[in-house]
Design an enzyme around this catalytic site. Structure first.
Site, short mmCIF file in Angstrom:
data_model
loop_
_atom_site.label_atom_id
_atom_site.label_comp_id
_atom_site.label_asym_id
_atom_site.label_seq_id
_atom_site.Cartn_x
_atom_site.Cartn_y
_atom_site.Cartn_z
N HIS A 13 0.83 -1.22 0.00
CA HIS A 13 0.00 0.00 0.00
C HIS A 13 0.86 1.27 0.00
O HIS A 13 0.42 2.31 0.47
CB HIS A 13 -0.95 0.03 1.20
CG HIS A 13 -1.69 -1.26 1.42
ND1 HIS A 13 -2.91 -1.52 0.84
CD2 HIS A 13 -1.34 -2.37 2.12
CE1 HIS A 13 -3.30 -2.74 1.20
NE2 HIS A 13 -2.36 -3.28 1.97
N SER B 22 14.17 21.84 -16.34
CA SER B 22 12.96 22.61 -16.60
C SER B 22 13.38 23.95 -17.17
O SER B 22 14.40 24.50 -16.79
CB SER B 22 12.20 22.79 -15.29
OG SER B 22 11.35 23.92 -15.39
N LYS C 45 15.36 22.00 -11.15
CA LYS C 45 14.75 20.72 -11.50
C LYS C 45 15.67 19.77 -12.24
O LYS C 45 16.45 20.17 -13.10
CB LYS C 45 13.53 20.96 -12.39
CG LYS C 45 12.42 21.71 -11.69
CD LYS C 45 11.59 20.81 -10.82
CE LYS C 45 10.64 20.00 -11.68
NZ LYS C 45 9.75 19.21 -10.86
N GLU D 245 9.55 8.42 -16.99
CA GLU D 245 8.21 8.98 -17.19
C GLU D 245 7.70 8.70 -18.61
O GLU D 245 6.54 8.37 -18.83
CB GLU D 245 8.21 10.49 -16.96
CG GLU D 245 8.31 10.87 -15.50
CD GLU D 245 8.40 12.37 -15.34
OE1 GLU D 245 7.35 13.03 -15.32
OE2 GLU D 245 9.52 12.89 -15.25
#
Ligand code: ARG
Length: 464
Positions: free
Chosen positions: A161, A282, A288, A295
């Site tokens: 979980h 970024s 970043k 991804e």
């Protein structure tokens, strides 16, 4: 690509040229030219067989083979003029062959149809793609074994979980991905067997009146078997659907793996670092470093699932035998194979470069009462029933939450407040090492077992 007004290959019964838009709409050469190598390979085998059974002379066969090889050279040199009016890769190559070698070129299509030709080409192509994909899976698995070996004592929290559950060895966690990829490999090997059966000889749908020797053609092309029914041979694309199903499952695994890498590189986890070459920045936020490769792989799983649904839908309503619908099989199939192969390649390059942050993982494993089950198991060994132990440890955890103490940080007196059965041998059980070492059976997380699993993994890869 040029567009002419008529099609010499089948124009005989037509009294007006095909509408210019319809010609473009029905053409497949824009994408099926990718099959040129396998189309030529199939044609040479077909001509060789026709010469063996006496339908072509040996000279005719030789002229065809030489002409096709020159065409292959032209295509590979980027000098081939692909014509949309010639519809597809098959008619483009055949027309060019006739240009080059004259009337003999027109004999190549004896005893075959584009229907069995295209079904054969796709199978030959897919067989090669599967081999390339299998090699990438193996490369990724090698990377996982290497990293797991380096991390066979590194402790991290295991999750259920997404909540801290029990400590595990980082190498053990990585080997879970190894297992999934082993099954992906098996599935593709299995799918390859059914793809590697030859439809050529089915002709348009019913077979052909020429005395063809299909076993010979199959042998020349490296097919394991000859398809047993001509209608089925030109019609079904189940092998492509099966490939997309196996590819979808593999992409689903890579997508899950991606998700973990994304989490682990985040400031909230900080379990690993990915080298800069697998990340991007970024344009607005200077701090970043984004895990783009995982991804993107996670996102690309969608197009492969889409290919599977597309092909199932393409096939489901088709009556026997060949229908033009089947021309729509290629783009999704090509895209699924490219996507899977590129995703595997990115992962195979990236995984060996993962930099684990051992201290951070260890710290995380120390938080979240990850050895609570170990304490319960300890009390079971002292003679208490497991349910009661669960309850006792639950109280200890509640106390830990209130006081901000992990179980291993409590004094013996505090622990004995929950059960008189607890002695000072409990602390060996409450350590992270004690916890992982105790799970010492096949498939368990003890470092011993991780090392044994790596040896088994190496043997598996060596057997391929
Ligand atoms: N381009 C076609 C395809 O991809 C080749 C077969 C065409 N056969 C036909 N009878 N129109 O399916």
């Amino acid at each position: 690509m040029s567009v002419e007004q008529t099609n010499q290959s089948w124009g005989g019964r037509f009294s007006e040229p095909v509408d210019a838009f319809v010609a473009r709409f029905t053409a497949s050469v824009g994408f099926d030219k990718r099959l040129y190598k396998h189309d030529i390979m199939g044609s040479i085998a077909h001509a060789t067989m026709l010469a063996k059974v006496g339908v072509l002379t040996v000279d005719e066969r030789d002229a065809i083979e030489a002409g096709l090889k020159q065409i292959q050279t032209e295509i590979e040199a980027g000098q081939f003029d692909w014509r949309v009016d010639l519809e597809d890769v098959h008619m483009n190559i055949e027309a060019r062959l006739t240009d080059r070698i004259g009337i003999t070129g027109k004999k190549l299509h004896t005893g075959r149809s584009r229907n069995d030709q295209v079904a054969t080409d796709i199978r030959l192509w897919l067989r090669d793609e599967i081999d390339l994909i299998l090699a990438e899976i193996t490369r990724l698995q090698q990377g996982l074994l290497g990293l797991a070996a380096a991390e066979s004592e590194t402790i991290m929290p295991g999750f259920t979980h997404l909540q801290t559950a029990q400590p595990v060895i980082f190498g053990h966690h990585l080997l879970a991905w190894f297992e999934m990829l082993s099954r992906d490999h098996e599935r593709l090997v299995d799918c390859r067997k059914r793809a590697n059966r030859m439809p050529l000889g089915s002709a348009a749908l019913a077979g052909t009146t020429y005395p063809i020797d299909r076993e010979l053609t199959a042998q020349l092309l490296g097919f394991d078997a000859v398809g047993g029914n001509s209608l089925d041979g030109v019609s079904d694309r189940d092998f492509a659907i099966e490939f997309c199903a196996a590819a979808s499952i593999a992409m689903m695994h890579l997508s899950r793996f991606s998700e973990e890498l994304v989490l682990w590189t985040s400031a909230q986890f900080r379990f690993i670092d990915l080298p800069d070459r697998f990340c991007t920045g970024s344009s607005i936020m200077p701090q970043k470093k984004n895990p783009d490769v995982p991804e993107l792989v996670r996102g690309k799983s969608g197009r492969v699932f889409g290919a599977l649904m597309g092909l199932l839908t393409l096939m489901k309503g088709q009556p026997l035998a060949y229908n033009k619908d089947n021309q729509e099989d290629k783009e999704p199939l090509f895209d699924a194979a490219d996507t899977l192969r590129d995703s595997l390649r990115a992962f195979a390059d990236m995984v060996p470069a993962i930099k684990p942050k051992r201290e951070v993982m260890r710290e995380a494993a120390l938080r979240g009462f990850s050895t609570a089950t170990d304490l319960a198991d300890y009390l079971v060994r002292k003679g208490l029933p497991f349910r009661d132990c669960h309850e006792i440890v639950g109280h200890a955890v509640k106390y830990g939450v209130q006081t901000g103490k992990d179980l291993a940080e409590m004094s013996l007196a505090e622990l004995r407040g929950f059960s008189e059965q607890i002695d000072d041998d409990v602390f060996a059980v409450l350590t992270l090492e004690g916890s992982v070492n105790a799970r010492d059976h096949i498939g368990g997380t003890a470092p011993n077992q991780v090392r044994a699993a790596i040896v088994r993994g190496q043997a598996l890869l060596a057997s391929r």
